[in-house]
Design a protein around this motif. Structure first.
Motif, short mmCIF file in Angstrom:
data_model
loop_
_atom_site.label_atom_id
_atom_site.label_comp_id
_atom_site.label_asym_id
_atom_site.label_seq_id
_atom_site.Cartn_x
_atom_site.Cartn_y
_atom_site.Cartn_z
N ILE A 25 0.85 -1.20 0.00
CA ILE A 25 0.00 0.00 0.00
C ILE A 25 0.88 1.24 0.00
CG2 ILE A 25 -1.71 1.32 1.33
CD1 ILE A 25 -2.78 -1.45 2.31
N PHE A 26 1.89 1.25 0.87
CA PHE A 26 2.83 2.39 0.89
C PHE A 26 3.52 2.53 -0.46
CE2 PHE A 26 7.30 3.44 0.94
CZ PHE A 26 7.23 4.80 1.26
N SER A 27 4.06 1.42 -0.96
CA SER A 27 4.83 1.45 -2.21
C SER A 27 3.99 2.00 -3.36
CB SER A 27 5.34 0.05 -2.56
OG SER A 27 6.19 -0.43 -1.55
N TYR A 28 2.78 1.51 -3.49
CA TYR A 28 1.89 1.97 -4.56
C TYR A 28 1.58 3.46 -4.39
CZ TYR A 28 -2.12 2.50 -7.60
OH TYR A 28 -2.97 2.94 -8.57
N ALA A 77 9.14 -8.22 8.95
CA ALA A 77 8.33 -7.05 8.60
C ALA A 77 9.20 -5.79 8.57
CB ALA A 77 7.17 -6.88 9.58
N ASP A 78 10.12 -5.67 9.52
CA ASP A 78 11.05 -4.53 9.55
C ASP A 78 11.88 -4.47 8.27
OD1 ASP A 78 10.31 -3.72 12.08
OD2 ASP A 78 12.05 -4.62 13.08
N LYS A 79 12.52 -5.56 7.95
CA LYS A 79 13.45 -5.58 6.81
C LYS A 79 12.72 -5.37 5.49
CE LYS A 79 16.48 -6.21 9.86
NZ LYS A 79 16.81 -5.01 10.60
N LEU A 80 11.56 -6.00 5.33
CA LEU A 80 10.81 -5.83 4.09
C LEU A 80 10.31 -4.39 3.94
CD1 LEU A 80 8.80 -9.18 3.86
CD2 LEU A 80 10.81 -8.47 2.52
N THR A 81 9.90 -3.79 5.06
CA THR A 81 9.48 -2.39 5.01
C THR A 81 10.65 -1.50 4.62
OG1 THR A 81 7.76 -2.76 6.68
CG2 THR A 81 8.48 -0.48 6.35
N GLN A 82 11.79 -1.70 5.24
CA GLN A 82 12.97 -0.90 4.93
C GLN A 82 13.39 -1.07 3.47
OE1 GLN A 82 15.75 -2.18 7.93
NE2 GLN A 82 14.69 -1.09 9.56
N LEU A 83 13.35 -2.31 2.98
CA LEU A 83 13.68 -2.55 1.57
C LEU A 83 12.71 -1.83 0.64
CD1 LEU A 83 14.64 -6.33 1.46
CD2 LEU A 83 16.08 -4.40 0.82
N ALA A 84 11.43 -1.90 0.96
CA ALA A 84 10.42 -1.25 0.12
C ALA A 84 10.60 0.26 0.10
CB ALA A 84 9.01 -1.61 0.61
N VAL A 85 10.84 0.85 1.26
CA VAL A 85 11.00 2.30 1.33
C VAL A 85 12.24 2.73 0.53
CG1 VAL A 85 11.42 4.27 2.85
CG2 VAL A 85 9.78 2.52 3.53
N ALA A 86 13.36 2.09 0.78
CA ALA A 86 14.58 2.44 0.04
C ALA A 86 14.38 2.17 -1.45
CB ALA A 86 15.78 1.66 0.58
N GLY A 87 13.69 1.08 -1.79
CA GLY A 87 13.45 0.74 -3.18
C GLY A 87 12.65 1.79 -3.93
N MET A 90 14.58 5.07 -4.47
CA MET A 90 15.58 5.03 -5.55
C MET A 90 15.00 5.55 -6.87
SD MET A 90 17.92 1.61 -5.25
CE MET A 90 16.57 0.47 -5.45
N ILE A 91 13.70 5.43 -7.02
CA ILE A 91 13.05 5.92 -8.25
C ILE A 91 13.24 7.44 -8.36
CG2 ILE A 91 10.83 6.22 -9.41
CD1 ILE A 91 9.99 3.53 -8.00
N ARG A 92 13.07 8.13 -7.27
CA ARG A 92 13.20 9.59 -7.27
C ARG A 92 14.66 10.03 -7.17
NH1 ARG A 92 10.40 13.95 -6.89
NH2 ARG A 92 8.42 12.92 -6.64
N TRP A 93 15.41 9.35 -6.32
CA TRP A 93 16.80 9.74 -6.07
C TRP A 93 17.71 8.52 -6.27
CZ3 TRP A 93 13.52 11.50 -1.77
CH2 TRP A 93 13.16 12.84 -1.89
N PRO A 94 18.35 8.38 -7.41
CA PRO A 94 19.22 7.22 -7.68
C PRO A 94 20.35 7.03 -6.65
CG PRO A 94 18.75 8.39 -9.71
CD PRO A 94 18.20 9.23 -8.60
N ILE A 95 20.77 8.09 -5.97
CA ILE A 95 21.84 7.98 -4.97
C ILE A 95 21.45 7.00 -3.85
CG2 ILE A 95 21.05 9.93 -3.55
CD1 ILE A 95 24.71 9.20 -4.28
N ILE A 96 20.16 6.79 -3.65
CA ILE A 96 19.68 5.87 -2.61
C ILE A 96 20.15 4.45 -2.91
CG2 ILE A 96 17.61 4.94 -1.48
CD1 ILE A 96 17.90 7.82 -0.80
N ARG A 97 20.48 4.15 -4.15
CA ARG A 97 20.88 2.78 -4.48
C ARG A 97 22.10 2.34 -3.67
NH1 ARG A 97 22.12 5.43 -9.32
NH2 ARG A 97 24.34 5.60 -9.72
N LEU A 145 12.76 11.78 3.77
CA LEU A 145 12.81 11.74 2.31
C LEU A 145 11.42 11.51 1.69
CD1 LEU A 145 16.09 9.71 1.73
CD2 LEU A 145 15.74 12.17 1.45
N VAL A 146 10.61 10.67 2.32
CA VAL A 146 9.26 10.42 1.80
C VAL A 146 8.41 11.69 1.92
CG1 VAL A 146 7.11 9.14 2.21
CG2 VAL A 146 9.29 7.93 2.19
N SER A 147 8.55 12.38 3.04
CA SER A 147 7.70 13.55 3.29
C SER A 147 8.17 14.81 2.57
CB SER A 147 7.60 13.82 4.79
OG SER A 147 8.86 14.17 5.32
#
Length: 186
Positions: A25-28, A77-87, A90-97, A145-147
Motif C-alpha cells: 500500500i505504501f509502495s503503490y 516485517a522490519d526488513k521488508l518495510t525498509q527494503l520497500a522504502v529504500a526501493g 531510488m526511483i526519485r533519487w538514484p543515490i539511494i541505491r 525523504l518520503v515527506s
C-alpha cells in the motif's frame, strides 16, 4: 523452534501482519504520488507502519505476549518495510541505491552468519542497541525523504551519508557479536 497455534492471533503478531500489508500500500501510494497530498498520504502510511512496529514490541513485553512467531515475524516485517522504502525512494533519487546495496549486504551477511550459528545451536537473543539505533535513524531519514519529495540533491546526499554511517555502525556491531558467538566467547 516450535510455533504454537495460539501465537498466530496474539496482538503483536497481528500488528506485524498489518505492517506486512502496509508495504504494498505504501509502495503503490508513493510511486503513484503526484501531489503534496499524495506524498503526505504515503508519509502517513509509513508513520502508521512505524507506530505499529513500536506498539507490537511494547504490547509483547508489557502483556507477556512474546512468541517464537513474533521473534521471526517482526524482523521480517522490519526488513521488508525498509527494503520497500529504500526501493521506491531510488526511483526519485538514484543515490539511494548505494544505501540500498549497503542494506542488502548488511542484512544478507547477518542472515547467513546467523543461519550458520543456528545450525550450531546458537542464536542471538534479540536486537542490540546499535541495531535499534540504526533502525531508528534509517526510519527517521526515510521518513524525511518520503515527506519531502522536493528535497535538494545535496540534502538527500547528507541524509544518505547519515543513514549509511549508522547502518555501518550497526553492521560492525552485529559482526562483532556474531563473531564472539562463533568463537564461543560470547
Amino acid at each position: 523452534m516450535k510455533i504454537n497455534k495460539e501465537e498466530w492471533l496474539k496482538v503483536p503478531n497481528l500488528l506485524s501482519y498489518f505492517r506486512l500489508v502496509l508495504i504494498p500500500i505504501f509502495s503503490y501510494t508513493y510511486v503513484q504520488a503526484e501531489s503534496v497530498q499524495d506524498y503526505f498520504l504515503a508519509t502517513g502510511i509509513l508513520f502508521l507502519s512505524g507506530l505499529t512496529d513500536a506498539l507490537d514490541g511494547i504490547i509483547a513485553r508489557r502483556f507477556n505476549q512474546i512468541t517464537v512467531l513474533g521473534k521471526v515475524l517482526d524482523p521480517i516485517a522490519d526488513k521488508l518495510t525498509q527494503l520497500a522504502v529504500a526501493g521506491v525512494l531510488m526511483i526519485r533519487w538514484p543515490i539511494i541505491r548505494y544505501l540500498f546495496i549497503l542494506f542488502i549486504v548488511k542484512e544478507m551477511s547477518i542472515f547467513l552468519i546467523s543461519y550458520f550459528l543456528l545450525r550450531k545451536g546458537l542464536m542471538m537473543n534479540g536486537a542490540k542497541w546499535f541495531g535499534k539505533i540504526g533502525t531508528i535513524v534509517f526510519y527517521g531519514c526515510m521518513f524525511i525523504l518520503v515527506s519531502m519529495p522536493e528535497m535538494s540533491s545535496s540534502n538527500v546526499l547528507t541524509v544518505v551519508i547519515i543513514t549509511s554511517f549508522f547502518q555501518v555502525v550497526a553492521f560492525l556491531g552485529y559482526l562483532s557479536v556474531l563473531y564472539r558467538m562463533f568463537a564461543g566467547t560470547k
